[in-house]
Scaffold this motif. Structure first.
Motif, short mmCIF file in Angstrom:
data_model
loop_
_atom_site.label_atom_id
_atom_site.label_comp_id
_atom_site.label_asym_id
_atom_site.label_seq_id
_atom_site.Cartn_x
_atom_site.Cartn_y
_atom_site.Cartn_z
N THR A 102 19.21 -24.83 28.31
CA THR A 102 19.23 -25.88 27.47
C THR A 102 19.69 -26.96 27.84
N PRO A 103 18.89 -28.32 27.82
CA PRO A 103 19.70 -29.43 28.37
C PRO A 103 20.78 -29.99 27.31
N TYR A 104 21.83 -30.66 27.70
CA TYR A 104 22.74 -31.28 26.96
C TYR A 104 22.98 -32.79 27.07
N VAL A 105 23.25 -33.50 26.56
CA VAL A 105 23.79 -34.89 26.71
C VAL A 105 24.84 -35.14 25.64
N GLN A 106 26.00 -35.34 26.04
CA GLN A 106 27.08 -35.13 24.88
C GLN A 106 27.57 -36.69 24.76
N GLU A 130 33.41 -34.30 29.57
CA GLU A 130 33.53 -32.87 29.74
C GLU A 130 34.14 -32.38 31.17
N PRO A 148 23.31 -36.15 31.38
CA PRO A 148 22.45 -34.98 31.06
C PRO A 148 23.02 -34.02 32.24
N HIS A 149 22.96 -32.78 31.52
CA HIS A 149 23.29 -31.37 32.44
C HIS A 149 22.77 -30.22 31.91
N THR A 150 22.39 -29.05 32.57
CA THR A 150 21.79 -27.79 32.10
C THR A 150 22.22 -26.76 32.89
N HIS A 204 36.87 -30.86 26.77
CA HIS A 204 36.09 -31.71 26.33
C HIS A 204 37.08 -33.04 25.79
#
Length: 113
Positions: free
Chosen positions: A52-56, A60, A93-95, A109
């Motif tokens: 699942t790709p995340y961009v927060q 973090e 972006p990280h997965t 976080h």
């Protein structure tokens, strides 16, 4: 000082490895601490992972406490093992592409104030 319901302790004791069995699939996120703009999570991964790709919106910092994993961070593949840690600035972006069964992470976080 005597602790009573009206006078609870200022601390909360927990144990990182309590109830740390992996889920049947994907990852489980357990919030360990929330204080002001800081959130600390324990993440437990299954080897049966749907990347699942995340961009927060928050920074973090993540530590792999146990296991091995492969991450993609800003297009770069990272093979990490227990003890490795990564800082992910907000917007990166990280997965998690792969993780060993029961991989255990500690994520910190820092949300914007």
């Amino acid at each position: 000082m005597t602790m009573t319901p009206q006078n609870p302790p200022l601390y909360r004791l927990g144990h990182l490895f309590t109830d740390a069995l992996p889920p049947a699939e994907d990852e489980r996120f357990d919030e360990l601490l929330r204080h002001r703009n800081l959130v600390v999570e324990r993440i437990v991964s299954s080897a049966r992972l749907s990347p699942t790709p995340y961009v927060q919106t928050q920074d973090e910092w993540v530590l792999l406490v146990h296991g091995e994993a492969i991450l993609t961070v800003a297009g770069q593949r990272l093979e990490i093992k227990a003890g490795d840690h990564v800082f992910l600035p907000a917007g990166t972006p990280h997965t998690v592409e792969q993780a060993s069964e029961g991989a255990l992470w500690l994520a910190v976080h820092l949300h914007p104030a």
